[in-house]
Design a protein around this motif. Structure first.
Motif, PDB file in Angstrom:
ATOM      1  N   LYS A  33      44.256  43.239  59.388  1.00 46.70           N
ATOM      2  CA  LYS A  33      43.582  42.644  57.866  1.00 46.70           C
ATOM      3  C   LYS A  33      45.069  42.403  57.925  1.00 46.70           C
ATOM      4  CE  LYS A  33      40.444  46.121  57.585  1.00 46.70           C
ATOM      5  NZ  LYS A  33      40.282  47.770  56.702  1.00 46.70           N
ATOM      6  N   LYS A  34      45.083  41.244  56.507  1.00 44.44           N
ATOM      7  CA  LYS A  34      46.326  41.238  55.359  1.00 44.44           C
ATOM      8  C   LYS A  34      46.946  42.379  55.113  1.00 44.44           C
ATOM      9  CE  LYS A  34      43.777  36.550  54.151  1.00 44.44           C
ATOM     10  NZ  LYS A  34      43.537  35.586  52.680  1.00 44.44           N
ATOM     11  N   LYS A  35      46.193  43.085  54.676  1.00 51.65           N
ATOM     12  CA  LYS A  35      47.499  44.144  53.900  1.00 51.65           C
ATOM     13  C   LYS A  35      47.873  44.780  55.450  1.00 51.65           C
ATOM     14  CE  LYS A  35      43.947  48.384  54.130  1.00 51.65           C
ATOM     15  NZ  LYS A  35      44.764  49.032  54.361  1.00 51.65           N
ATOM     16  N   ASP A  36      47.586  44.846  56.265  1.00 53.05           N
ATOM     17  CA  ASP A  36      48.627  45.590  57.897  1.00 53.05           C
ATOM     18  C   ASP A  36      49.497  44.772  57.532  1.00 53.05           C
ATOM     19  OD1 ASP A  36      46.678  48.117  57.605  1.00 53.05           O
ATOM     20  OD2 ASP A  36      45.702  46.723  59.095  1.00 53.05           O
ATOM     21  N   LEU A  37      49.141  43.549  57.935  1.00 53.44           N
ATOM     22  CA  LEU A  37      50.412  42.097  58.022  1.00 53.44           C
ATOM     23  C   LEU A  37      51.286  42.425  56.878  1.00 53.44           C
ATOM     24  CD1 LEU A  37      51.735  39.914  59.025  1.00 53.44           C
ATOM     25  CD2 LEU A  37      50.345  38.567  58.170  1.00 53.44           C
ATOM     26  N   ALA A  38      51.060  42.399  55.676  1.00 54.57           N
ATOM     27  CA  ALA A  38      52.128  42.818  54.482  1.00 54.57           C
ATOM     28  C   ALA A  38      52.887  43.268  54.521  1.00 54.57           C
ATOM     29  CB  ALA A  38      51.293  42.893  53.425  1.00 54.57           C
ATOM     30  N   GLU A  39      51.814  44.877  55.496  1.00 53.53           N
ATOM     31  CA  GLU A  39      52.980  46.043  55.800  1.00 53.53           C
ATOM     32  C   GLU A  39      54.017  46.056  57.004  1.00 53.53           C
ATOM     33  OE1 GLU A  39      51.836  50.493  57.166  1.00 53.53           O
ATOM     34  OE2 GLU A  39      50.509  49.416  55.853  1.00 53.53           O
ATOM     35  N   CYS A  40      53.433  45.261  57.967  1.00 55.95           N
ATOM     36  CA  CYS A  40      54.701  45.343  58.868  1.00 55.95           C
ATOM     37  C   CYS A  40      55.652  43.942  58.359  1.00 55.95           C
ATOM     38  CB  CYS A  40      53.759  44.316  60.082  1.00 55.95           C
ATOM     39  SG  CYS A  40      54.378  43.685  61.089  1.00 55.95           S
ATOM     40  N   MET A  41      55.254  43.725  57.204  1.00 53.88           N
ATOM     41  CA  MET A  41      56.600  42.713  56.651  1.00 53.88           C
ATOM     42  C   MET A  41      56.967  43.320  55.415  1.00 53.88           C
ATOM     43  SD  MET A  41      54.076  38.648  56.796  1.00 53.88           S
ATOM     44  CE  MET A  41      55.745  38.073  56.953  1.00 53.88           C
ATOM     45  N   ASP A  42      56.767  44.199  55.330  1.00 52.50           N
ATOM     46  CA  ASP A  42      57.173  44.949  54.470  1.00 52.50           C
ATOM     47  C   ASP A  42      56.773  44.129  52.789  1.00 52.50           C
ATOM     48  OD1 ASP A  42      58.808  47.006  53.268  1.00 52.50           O
ATOM     49  OD2 ASP A  42      60.715  46.694  53.379  1.00 52.50           O
ATOM     50  N   LYS A  43      56.492  43.650  53.083  1.00 51.69           N
ATOM     51  CA  LYS A  43      55.849  42.557  51.673  1.00 51.69           C
ATOM     52  C   LYS A  43      54.838  43.393  50.853  1.00 51.69           C
ATOM     53  CE  LYS A  43      58.774  39.289  53.079  1.00 51.69           C
ATOM     54  NZ  LYS A  43      59.796  38.920  52.024  1.00 51.69           N
ATOM     55  N   VAL A  44      54.596  43.468  49.645  1.00 48.59           N
ATOM     56  CA  VAL A  44      53.381  43.738  48.777  1.00 48.59           C
ATOM     57  C   VAL A  44      52.232  42.547  49.462  1.00 48.59           C
ATOM     58  CG1 VAL A  44      54.208  45.180  47.110  1.00 48.59           C
ATOM     59  CG2 VAL A  44      54.094  42.698  46.769  1.00 48.59           C
ATOM     60  N   PRO A  45      51.038  43.116  48.879  1.00 49.04           N
ATOM     61  CA  PRO A  45      50.200  42.224  49.640  1.00 49.04           C
ATOM     62  C   PRO A  45      50.050  40.876  48.570  1.00 49.04           C
ATOM     63  CG  PRO A  45      49.068  44.172  49.246  1.00 49.04           C
ATOM     64  CD  PRO A  45      50.316  44.260  49.224  1.00 49.04           C
ATOM     65  N   GLN A  46      50.175  40.831  47.324  1.00 52.57           N
ATOM     66  CA  GLN A  46      50.331  39.878  46.465  1.00 52.57           C
ATOM     67  C   GLN A  46      51.306  38.176  47.316  1.00 52.57           C
ATOM     68  OE1 GLN A  46      50.698  42.990  45.733  1.00 52.57           O
ATOM     69  NE2 GLN A  46      48.624  43.195  44.056  1.00 52.57           N
ATOM     70  N   ALA A  47      52.454  38.769  47.174  1.00 47.58           N
ATOM     71  CA  ALA A  47      53.481  38.529  47.981  1.00 47.58           C
ATOM     72  C   ALA A  47      52.597  38.189  49.153  1.00 47.58           C
ATOM     73  CB  ALA A  47      54.679  39.296  48.193  1.00 47.58           C
ATOM     74  N   LEU A  48      52.654  38.283  49.515  1.00 49.77           N
ATOM     75  CA  LEU A  48      51.948  37.390  51.259  1.00 49.77           C
ATOM     76  C   LEU A  48      50.525  36.929  51.281  1.00 49.77           C
ATOM     77  CD1 LEU A  48      52.217  37.454  54.208  1.00 49.77           C
ATOM     78  CD2 LEU A  48      50.482  39.537  54.149  1.00 49.77           C
ATOM     79  N   SER A  49      49.597  36.689  50.346  1.00 48.39           N
ATOM     80  CA  SER A  49      49.027  36.229  49.619  1.00 48.39           C
ATOM     81  C   SER A  49      49.839  34.521  49.355  1.00 48.39           C
ATOM     82  CB  SER A  49      47.883  36.775  48.297  1.00 48.39           C
ATOM     83  OG  SER A  49      47.004  35.555  48.501  1.00 48.39           O
ATOM     84  N   LYS A  50      51.146  34.838  48.989  1.00 45.87           N
ATOM     85  CA  LYS A  50      51.490  33.011  48.076  1.00 45.87           C
ATOM     86  C   LYS A  50      52.158  32.566  49.528  1.00 45.87           C
ATOM     87  CE  LYS A  50      52.326  34.536  43.410  1.00 45.87           C
ATOM     88  NZ  LYS A  50      53.257  34.792  42.505  1.00 45.87           N
ATOM     89  N   MET A  51      52.548  33.788  50.088  1.00 43.54           N
ATOM     90  CA  MET A  51      53.330  32.767  51.602  1.00 43.54           C
ATOM     91  C   MET A  51      51.749  32.843  52.754  1.00 43.54           C
ATOM     92  SD  MET A  51      55.810  36.414  52.185  1.00 43.54           S
ATOM     93  CE  MET A  51      56.455  35.379  53.655  1.00 43.54           C
ATOM     94  N   LEU A  52      51.158  33.336  52.758  1.00 45.06           N
ATOM     95  CA  LEU A  52      49.295  32.283  52.934  1.00 45.06           C
ATOM     96  C   LEU A  52      49.513  31.191  52.196  1.00 45.06           C
ATOM     97  CD1 LEU A  52      47.859  35.537  54.936  1.00 45.06           C
ATOM     98  CD2 LEU A  52      49.249  33.841  55.437  1.00 45.06           C
ATOM     99  N   GLN A  53      49.251  30.872  51.459  1.00 48.73           N
ATOM    100  CA  GLN A  53      48.539  29.414  50.446  1.00 48.73           C
ATOM    101  C   GLN A  53      49.969  29.335  50.917  1.00 48.73           C
ATOM    102  OE1 GLN A  53      47.214  30.492  46.530  1.00 48.73           O
ATOM    103  NE2 GLN A  53      46.797  32.639  47.749  1.00 48.73           N
ATOM    104  N   ASN A  54      51.370  28.554  51.286  1.00 48.33           N
ATOM    105  CA  ASN A  54      52.674  28.133  51.161  1.00 48.33           C
ATOM    106  C   ASN A  54      53.045  27.787  49.887  1.00 48.33           C
ATOM    107  OD1 ASN A  54      53.347  26.983  53.605  1.00 48.33           O
ATOM    108  ND2 ASN A  54      51.514  26.075  54.550  1.00 48.33           N
ATOM    109  N   LYS A  55      52.718  29.053  49.099  1.00 42.46           N
ATOM    110  CA  LYS A  55      53.294  28.838  47.301  1.00 42.46           C
ATOM    111  C   LYS A  55      54.775  29.530  47.271  1.00 42.46           C
ATOM    112  CE  LYS A  55      48.660  28.343  45.955  1.00 42.46           C
ATOM    113  NZ  LYS A  55      48.045  28.807  44.109  1.00 42.46           N
TER     114      LYS A  55
END
Length: 117
Positions: A33-55
């Motif tokens: 899950k993306k939320k687990d990756l976000a947690e591992c990276m110490d990011k909020v899910p919304q920030a990871l979502s932007k990162m995964l879209q190259n934004k």
């Protein structure tokens, strides 16, 4: 000199796009899950979502954390030859860190005194 600097910058951005595509591929084939990756990276899910879209720019530490999440080397994230099948194979052979240094632990009944050793 400006052209050399621009070329290095473009290569860096290109590598980021490749890594992000591979991270998305690993997420898809691993069913993690993306939320687990976000947690591992110490990011909020919304920030990871932007990162995964190259934004949003990825930092080296972000890439290292993502590689750790999938138990792969950071060099795997920038491979240009990954396919879903190759990604699945890599994940199957990636050994999770169980804190035991990769040592296998035998179950009950395999003690040396019961096996005749």
């Amino acid at each position: 000199m400006v052209n050399t600097m621009l070329r290095k910058t473009n290569n860096g951005l290109e590598r980021q796009k490749i890594a992000v595509a591979n991270i998305n591929l690993f997420l898809a084939v691993s069913h993690k899950k993306k939320k687990d990756l976000a947690e591992c990276m110490d990011k909020v899910p919304q920030a990871l979502s932007k990162m995964l879209q190259n934004k949003q720019t990825w930092f080296f530490e972000d890439m290292c954390n993502a590689a750790d999440f999938f138990n792969v080397g950071i060099d795997t994230l920038v491979r240009t030859d990954l396919t879903p099948m190759k990604a699945e194979q890599i994940l199957k052979t990636a050994a999770p860190d169980d804190g035991n240094g990769g040592q296998s632990v035998a179950g009950h009944g395999f003690e040396p005194w019961t096996s005749g050793l």
